[in-house]
Design a protein around this motif. Structure first.
Motif, PDB file in Angstrom:
ATOM      1  N   UNK A  95       0.826  -1.207   0.000  1.00 14.46           N
ATOM      2  CA  UNK A  95       0.000   0.000   0.000  1.00 14.46           C
ATOM      3  C   UNK A  95       0.860   1.257   0.000  1.00 14.46           C
ATOM      4  N   UNK A  96       1.910   1.260   0.829  1.00 14.95           N
ATOM      5  CA  UNK A  96       2.765   2.439   0.919  1.00 14.95           C
ATOM      6  C   UNK A  96       3.517   2.675  -0.391  1.00 14.95           C
ATOM      7  N   UNK A  97       3.995   1.615  -1.008  1.00 15.95           N
ATOM      8  CA  UNK A  97       4.717   1.754  -2.277  1.00 15.95           C
ATOM      9  C   UNK A  97       3.800   2.269  -3.382  1.00 15.95           C
ATOM     10  N   UNK A  98       2.568   1.751  -3.434  1.00 20.95           N
ATOM     11  CA  UNK A  98       1.613   2.221  -4.438  1.00 20.95           C
ATOM     12  C   UNK A  98       1.303   3.701  -4.253  1.00 20.95           C
ATOM     13  N   UNK A  99       1.180   4.128  -2.989  1.00 23.23           N
ATOM     14  CA  UNK A  99       0.889   5.535  -2.719  1.00 23.23           C
ATOM     15  C   UNK A  99       2.035   6.424  -3.200  1.00 23.23           C
ATOM     16  N   UNK A 100       3.282   5.968  -3.012  1.00 26.37           N
ATOM     17  CA  UNK A 100       4.438   6.764  -3.445  1.00 26.37           C
ATOM     18  C   UNK A 100       4.547   6.836  -4.966  1.00 26.37           C
ATOM     19  N   UNK A 101       4.144   5.755  -5.652  1.00 27.66           N
ATOM     20  CA  UNK A 101       4.292   5.701  -7.107  1.00 27.66           C
ATOM     21  C   UNK A 101       3.111   6.332  -7.852  1.00 27.66           C
ATOM     22  N   UNK A 102       1.988   6.519  -7.160  1.00 30.52           N
ATOM     23  CA  UNK A 102       0.761   6.914  -7.853  1.00 30.52           C
ATOM     24  C   UNK A 102       0.518   8.416  -7.903  1.00 30.52           C
ATOM     25  N   UNK A 103       1.426   9.217  -7.376  1.00 28.20           N
ATOM     26  CA  UNK A 103       1.208  10.660  -7.369  1.00 28.20           C
ATOM     27  C   UNK A 103       2.542  11.388  -7.530  1.00 28.20           C
ATOM     28  N   UNK A 104       2.502  12.626  -8.037  1.00 25.67           N
ATOM     29  CA  UNK A 104       3.753  13.372  -8.194  1.00 25.67           C
ATOM     30  C   UNK A 104       4.358  13.759  -6.854  1.00 25.67           C
ATOM     31  N   UNK A 105       5.660  13.959  -6.856  1.00 20.22           N
ATOM     32  CA  UNK A 105       6.355  14.443  -5.666  1.00 20.22           C
ATOM     33  C   UNK A 105       5.854  15.844  -5.339  1.00 20.22           C
ATOM     34  N   UNK A 106       5.596  16.091  -4.060  1.00 19.60           N
ATOM     35  CA  UNK A 106       5.131  17.403  -3.633  1.00 19.60           C
ATOM     36  C   UNK A 106       6.210  18.084  -2.787  1.00 19.60           C
ATOM     37  N   UNK A 107       6.241  19.411  -2.844  1.00 18.43           N
ATOM     38  CA  UNK A 107       7.196  20.198  -2.063  1.00 18.43           C
ATOM     39  C   UNK A 107       6.433  21.105  -1.105  1.00 18.43           C
ATOM     40  N   UNK A 108       6.872  21.117   0.149  1.00 16.45           N
ATOM     41  CA  UNK A 108       6.278  22.055   1.102  1.00 16.45           C
ATOM     42  C   UNK A 108       6.523  23.486   0.629  1.00 16.45           C
ATOM     43  N   UNK A 109       5.629  24.384   0.967  1.00 14.03           N
ATOM     44  CA  UNK A 109       5.792  25.762   0.500  1.00 14.03           C
ATOM     45  C   UNK A 109       7.021  26.421   1.111  1.00 14.03           C
ATOM     46  N   UNK A 110       7.478  25.924   2.276  1.00 12.69           N
ATOM     47  CA  UNK A 110       8.674  26.468   2.906  1.00 12.69           C
ATOM     48  C   UNK A 110       9.873  25.540   2.773  1.00 12.69           C
ATOM     49  N   UNK A 111       9.845  24.602   1.825  1.00 12.94           N
ATOM     50  CA  UNK A 111      10.965  23.674   1.656  1.00 12.94           C
ATOM     51  C   UNK A 111      12.238  24.432   1.263  1.00 12.94           C
ATOM     52  N   UNK A 112      13.375  23.875   1.632  1.00 14.08           N
ATOM     53  CA  UNK A 112      14.665  24.522   1.374  1.00 14.08           C
ATOM     54  C   UNK A 112      14.882  24.723  -0.123  1.00 14.08           C
ATOM     55  N   UNK A 113      15.602  25.785  -0.463  1.00 13.25           N
ATOM     56  CA  UNK A 113      15.892  26.104  -1.851  1.00 13.25           C
ATOM     57  C   UNK A 113      17.389  26.331  -2.027  1.00 13.25           C
TER      58      UNK A 113
END
Length: 383
Positions: A95-113
């Motif tokens: 289930x966890x692997x399917x969840x990771x593969x089934x959607x695009x990577x998301x970035x927090x709005x305050x993620x490091x740049x």
């Protein structure tokens, strides 16, 4: 050797607003690039850059920040692919692997740049930096660090620096390329047994007890549980306040232990032998109450701290097979589960040798470290 120097920015209100808007804009752009990568399957740095560079730049970013947003996205997908291959998201079809593969990577709005020298410049003598933002370049932002950090920044800073917002404070993580000293030719090895009851035990008999760290973890776990059940605004505010406190305490403990281990090895002209514990969480089966303790065991962090501190001091580090180090006799080599009547006692059923179990394991690790070093350097000499 790559090292990271963390400095704190002393920002006024206007600079904070500009930096926050910049992080939000960069991460919106990275999210857009991630969606396009997921839809098209184009996830490499150069192909993704050709696909979305114009779109990202049109979102209000200059050329270099746009490139870094795209590269950050490509690197995130490369990391995801490596984690999937290593099984860090579970087995195929889980289930966890399917969840990771089934959607695009998301970035927090305050993620490091990340920023390079085209959009971030350092003035070490004045202890200030100049940073590109969506509101224009903000100059003369003061930073604070220790004298040793300033010396390293001045002499060895290379490459990118990451802008980080953590706990309401702004930081820059600067990459420094520090030359490694020549590694000494060890006269022996200091074996280090890693554990939960005793965080580290050396073949010399020195023990670094983990009782206080485990007490802190248990106390924080109970506190978090009570606050989460309460669910009030005050409880959530306190949860945010204590967030990361345990991790910082554990990291400080590991730093202190690693420094003492490396100092002792350097003083006695020895190398350091550590157990290769990679994958131990997947191999070991424990009862439910014990799983939290195992999964909060930061052996990998301690090993990493020892490795980089040893490299800076010219002390060689080897990793050895951990199998039977706790059940084998360091005097005669006899291996048996019966040699360990309890957690702290080792009593050889063959020769009668008795010692603290972790000290005995440390001696076995030291012997294996010397053997690994001899074999590897014999092969080098033959080549």
């Amino acid at each position: 050797m790559k090292l990271v120097v963390q400095v704190k920015l002393l920002t006024d209100e206007a600079a904070q607003v500009a930096l926050r808007e910049t992080l939000h804009a960069c991460n919106r752009a990275a999210d857009h690039a991630s969606r396009r990568a997921f839809e098209t399957g184009v996830k490499g740095r150069q192909p993704l850059q050709r696909l979305v560079y114009g779109e990202v730049k049109a979102m209000g970013l200059s050329a270099q920040p746009a490139l870094h947003a795209v590269r950050k996205t490509a690197d995130a997908y490369a990391a995801l692919k490596a984690n999937l291959k290593a099984g860090n998201y579970g087995r195929e079809g889980s289930k966890r692997r399917k969840a990771a593969e089934s959607k695009p990577v998301r970035f927090r709005k305050d993620a490091a740049q990340p920023f390079d020298d085209r959009c971030l410049s350092w003035q070490p003598e004045a202890r200030t930096v100049s940073i590109w933002t969506v509101r224009g370049r903000v100059r003369g932002i003061a930073f604070q660090c220790s004298p040793s950090q300033l010396k390293m920044l001045t002499a060895h800073r290379r490459g990118e620096s990451d802008l980080v917002l953590r706990g309401g404070n702004w930081y820059l993580y600067a990459t420094c390329d520090v030359p490694e000293p020549d590694s000494l030719d060890p006269v022996g090895f200091l074996g280090v047994d890693l554990g939960i009851v005793n965080i580290a035990t050396t073949s010399d008999g020195d023990r670094y007890v983990g009782r206080h760290l485990n007490q802190v973890r248990h106390r924080n776990r109970r506190l978090r549980s009570r606050l989460q059940k309460k669910g009030t605004k005050a409880a959530k505010r306190l949860l945010r306040k204590i967030s990361g406190r345990e991790a910082r305490f554990a990291a400080d403990t590991n730093h202190c232990i690693a420094k003492k281990l490396v100092t002792e090895a350097q003083r006695t002209c020895r190398g350091i032998a550590l157990e290769d514990l990679g994958g131990i969480r997947d191999r070991v089966r424990l009862r439910k109450p014990q799983r939290v303790t195992l999964h909060s065991w930061s052996f990998a962090q301690l090993g990493a701290f020892v490795s980089y501190k040893a490299a800076r001091a010219g002390v060689p580090v080897v990793f050895v097979d951990p199998r039977h180090t706790s059940q084998g006799c360091s005097a005669c080599g006899h291996v048996s589960r019966s040699n360990r009547p309890d957690q702290s006692t080792f009593l050889c059923t063959s020769c009668g040798f008795a010692e603290h179990a972790d000290v005995n394991a440390g001696r076995n690790i030291a012997q294996r470290g010397a053997a690994v070093w001899a074999v590897s350097h014999a092969a080098d000499d033959a080549a």
